[in-house]
Design a protein around this motif. Structure first.
Motif, PDB file in Angstrom:
ATOM      1  N   LEU A   8       0.826  -1.211   0.000  1.00  0.00           N
ATOM      2  CA  LEU A   8       0.000   0.000   0.000  1.00  0.00           C
ATOM      3  C   LEU A   8       0.859   1.259   0.000  1.00  0.00           C
ATOM      4  CD1 LEU A   8      -2.806  -1.052   2.525  1.00  0.00           C
ATOM      5  CD2 LEU A   8      -2.930  -1.040   0.016  1.00  0.00           C
ATOM      6  N   LYS A  11       2.413   1.770  -3.463  1.00  0.00           N
ATOM      7  CA  LYS A  11       1.416   2.252  -4.417  1.00  0.00           C
ATOM      8  C   LYS A  11       0.836   3.613  -4.026  1.00  0.00           C
ATOM      9  CE  LYS A  11       1.146  -1.370  -7.170  1.00  0.00           C
ATOM     10  NZ  LYS A  11       1.405  -1.315  -8.583  1.00  0.00           N
ATOM     11  N   SER A  12       1.328   4.193  -2.935  1.00  0.00           N
ATOM     12  CA  SER A  12       0.844   5.490  -2.429  1.00  0.00           C
ATOM     13  C   SER A  12      -0.672   5.495  -2.229  1.00  0.00           C
ATOM     14  CB  SER A  12       1.256   6.625  -3.373  1.00  0.00           C
ATOM     15  OG  SER A  12       2.649   6.691  -3.495  1.00  0.00           O
ATOM     16  N   VAL A  13      -1.158   4.448  -1.598  1.00  0.00           N
ATOM     17  CA  VAL A  13      -2.595   4.288  -1.375  1.00  0.00           C
ATOM     18  C   VAL A  13      -3.041   5.122  -0.183  1.00  0.00           C
ATOM     19  CG1 VAL A  13      -4.382   2.635  -0.697  1.00  0.00           C
ATOM     20  CG2 VAL A  13      -2.690   2.005  -2.423  1.00  0.00           C
ATOM     21  N   ASN A  14      -4.126   5.856  -0.374  1.00  0.00           N
ATOM     22  CA  ASN A  14      -4.729   6.647   0.692  1.00  0.00           C
ATOM     23  C   ASN A  14      -5.617   5.715   1.524  1.00  0.00           C
ATOM     24  OD1 ASN A  14      -6.755   8.173   2.086  1.00  0.00           O
ATOM     25  ND2 ASN A  14      -6.200   9.940   0.834  1.00  0.00           N
ATOM     26  N   ARG A  15      -5.188   5.424   2.735  1.00  0.00           N
ATOM     27  CA  ARG A  15      -5.905   4.455   3.572  1.00  0.00           C
ATOM     28  C   ARG A  15      -7.267   4.963   4.015  1.00  0.00           C
ATOM     29  NH1 ARG A  15      -0.282   2.894   5.917  1.00  0.00           N
ATOM     30  NH2 ARG A  15       0.250   1.361   4.352  1.00  0.00           N
ATOM     31  N   VAL A  18      -9.529   3.993   1.264  1.00  0.00           N
ATOM     32  CA  VAL A  18      -9.781   2.547   1.308  1.00  0.00           C
ATOM     33  C   VAL A  18     -10.810   2.244   2.395  1.00  0.00           C
ATOM     34  CG1 VAL A  18      -8.764   0.278   1.790  1.00  0.00           C
ATOM     35  CG2 VAL A  18      -7.527   1.918   0.368  1.00  0.00           C
ATOM     36  N   SER A  33      -1.539  -3.325   8.229  1.00  0.00           N
ATOM     37  CA  SER A  33      -0.347  -2.765   7.589  1.00  0.00           C
ATOM     38  C   SER A  33       0.905  -2.854   8.449  1.00  0.00           C
ATOM     39  CB  SER A  33      -0.594  -1.295   7.237  1.00  0.00           C
ATOM     40  OG  SER A  33      -1.614  -1.187   6.279  1.00  0.00           O
ATOM     41  N   ILE A  48     -10.129  -4.619  -0.342  1.00  0.00           N
ATOM     42  CA  ILE A  48      -9.010  -3.686  -0.502  1.00  0.00           C
ATOM     43  C   ILE A  48      -8.577  -3.642  -1.958  1.00  0.00           C
ATOM     44  CG2 ILE A  48      -6.583  -3.285   0.062  1.00  0.00           C
ATOM     45  CD1 ILE A  48      -7.275  -4.444   2.905  1.00  0.00           C
ATOM     46  N   ILE A  52      -8.664  -0.285  -4.463  1.00  0.00           N
ATOM     47  CA  ILE A  52      -7.476   0.344  -5.059  1.00  0.00           C
ATOM     48  C   ILE A  52      -7.327  -0.026  -6.532  1.00  0.00           C
ATOM     49  CG2 ILE A  52      -6.309   0.560  -2.844  1.00  0.00           C
ATOM     50  CD1 ILE A  52      -4.550  -1.821  -3.612  1.00  0.00           C
ATOM     51  N   ASP A  53      -8.356  -0.672  -7.071  1.00  0.00           N
ATOM     52  CA  ASP A  53      -8.428  -0.982  -8.499  1.00  0.00           C
ATOM     53  C   ASP A  53      -7.282  -1.874  -8.976  1.00  0.00           C
ATOM     54  OD1 ASP A  53      -9.780  -0.877 -10.934  1.00  0.00           O
ATOM     55  OD2 ASP A  53      -8.574   0.803 -11.651  1.00  0.00           O
TER      56      ASP A  53
END
Length: 73
Positions: A8, A11-15, A18, A33, A48, A52-53
């Motif tokens: 995550l 991939k710079s995922v905004n939790r 999510v 995490s 999840i 996040i596609d």
């Protein structure tokens, strides 16, 4: 950090996003995490991945890449 957490972050995922999309609390996402002993449920992984596609199978392969069958070479 767990494999999911590293993924995550990479991939710079905004939790927070999510959490909103999946209904998984931010506290639970933080556990998943950062705590290696926290068990990731299949439904959580699936949601999840959708949020996040990414393909759920691809995320499963990434998260479980270090698992080996007992006795396997």
């Amino acid at each position: 950090m767990t494999t999911l957490g590293l993924y995550l972050t990479k991939k710079s995922v905004n939790r927070a996003m999510v959490s909103r999309r999946t209904g998984i609390s931010q506290a639970r996402l933080s556990q998943l995490s950062s705590n290696e002993s926290t068990k990731l449920r299949a439904d959580e992984l699936y949601f999840i991945a959708l949020a996040i596609d990414v393909d759920p199978g691809d995320l499963l392969k990434e998260v479980c890449k270090d698992l080996k069958l007992p006795g396997a070479k």
